[in-house]
Design an enzyme around this catalytic site. Sequence first.
Site, mmCIF file in Angstrom:
data_model
loop_
_atom_site.group_PDB
_atom_site.id
_atom_site.type_symbol
_atom_site.label_atom_id
_atom_site.label_comp_id
_atom_site.label_asym_id
_atom_site.label_seq_id
_atom_site.Cartn_x
_atom_site.Cartn_y
_atom_site.Cartn_z
ATOM 1 N N LYS A 1 15.871 36.338 -153.579
ATOM 2 C CA LYS A 1 15.108 37.070 -153.035
ATOM 3 C C LYS A 1 14.072 37.294 -154.196
ATOM 4 O O LYS A 1 14.247 37.284 -155.470
ATOM 5 C CB LYS A 1 15.668 38.547 -152.830
ATOM 6 C CG LYS A 1 16.368 39.314 -154.134
ATOM 7 C CD LYS A 1 15.511 40.007 -155.134
ATOM 8 C CE LYS A 1 16.100 40.204 -156.323
ATOM 9 N NZ LYS A 1 15.385 40.302 -157.419
ATOM 10 N N ASP B 1 10.733 42.195 -157.767
ATOM 11 C CA ASP B 1 11.652 42.143 -158.467
ATOM 12 C C ASP B 1 12.741 43.119 -157.942
ATOM 13 O O ASP B 1 14.026 42.564 -157.879
ATOM 14 C CB ASP B 1 11.477 41.994 -160.069
ATOM 15 C CG ASP B 1 12.710 41.815 -160.827
ATOM 16 O OD1 ASP B 1 13.544 40.954 -160.428
ATOM 17 O OD2 ASP B 1 13.001 42.408 -161.755
#
Length: 330
Positions: free
Chosen positions: A98, A179
């Site tokens: 991700k 993040d």
Amino acid sequence: MKQKLRWGIMGCAQIATGSVMPAIAESESGVIQGIASRGPEKSGAVAAEFGVKSAYGSYEELLNDKEIDAVYIPLPNHLHREWVIRAAEAGKHVLCEKPIALSSSEAAEMVDACNKAGVHLAEAYMYRHHPRISEVQALIANGEIGDLRSIRGTFTYNDAADTTNIRFRSDWGGGSLYDIGCYPLSAARLLYGVEPEAVTVHAIFSPEHDNVDMMASGLVEFPGGLSLIFDCGMWAYNRQFLEITGTEGRIEIPMPFNARYEDADFSVHTADGTRLVKATGSNPYVNQVDNFAAAVFGGRPLYKPEDAISNMILLETCLRSAKERVRLPL
């Protein structure tokens, strides 16, 4: 599970060597068949450490290995699109870190490429595979805290001194939203079970960190007046927390995104008092690997590939809201 999924690891990032590769080795369903890096020295050293059969000095070589069924891609964000599509064209199933891409349009290209190639694509939000998530969902479904009203989530750490960190590269998809902000954002989508309607986000953009968002906080509006209030940051004291509030109580989840065994418990607060729930401890990375293999071998994936597109729509809209300092509908 007797059938084994043969994995290729595309890169030697810390998340690969520290979490995912050990999880594949521990899993019932997988075996690491090969690993690639941009040079044979690093991949060779990691292969020797993990007892991996093949080490390659390029990603292309790994994709050409017919003994590899699936690849795990922990590369920097700006490389995800290219290598997911190339892996799909090589007939490999893909577990990609991700956030899956830099934009929702990139994510849609990747999903389309994998669908056309007949391979499975999954975005690596490992926390969704921890059994605690389904246990929390069951409590909500049973009405223990009444009707949902709001979710509050936070995820921060301080790594600002390391100005060479790839997370501080704007053109590489750096910043706190991409993040770690993606965790409470995806969790709210998961727990509400509906897509958001609008976002308002405020952020600190740091010139000394290539103007990425080092800290962000925001409001995500969901249908029916539901909301997520969140903050995330790479320039703040370490914090992780998720609170789910209903009409009759609330659930507090410490360490919602990194829990494994001993730190998986959560608490439920109602008019009857506070109850500590001894959640099922587990390694979510191992569960993620086994669930991925089950989907490849004919099962139904827990999360459809198209979910990654929805994640990216929300993420990119949050970042745009922070840059333009406006409320944006989705």
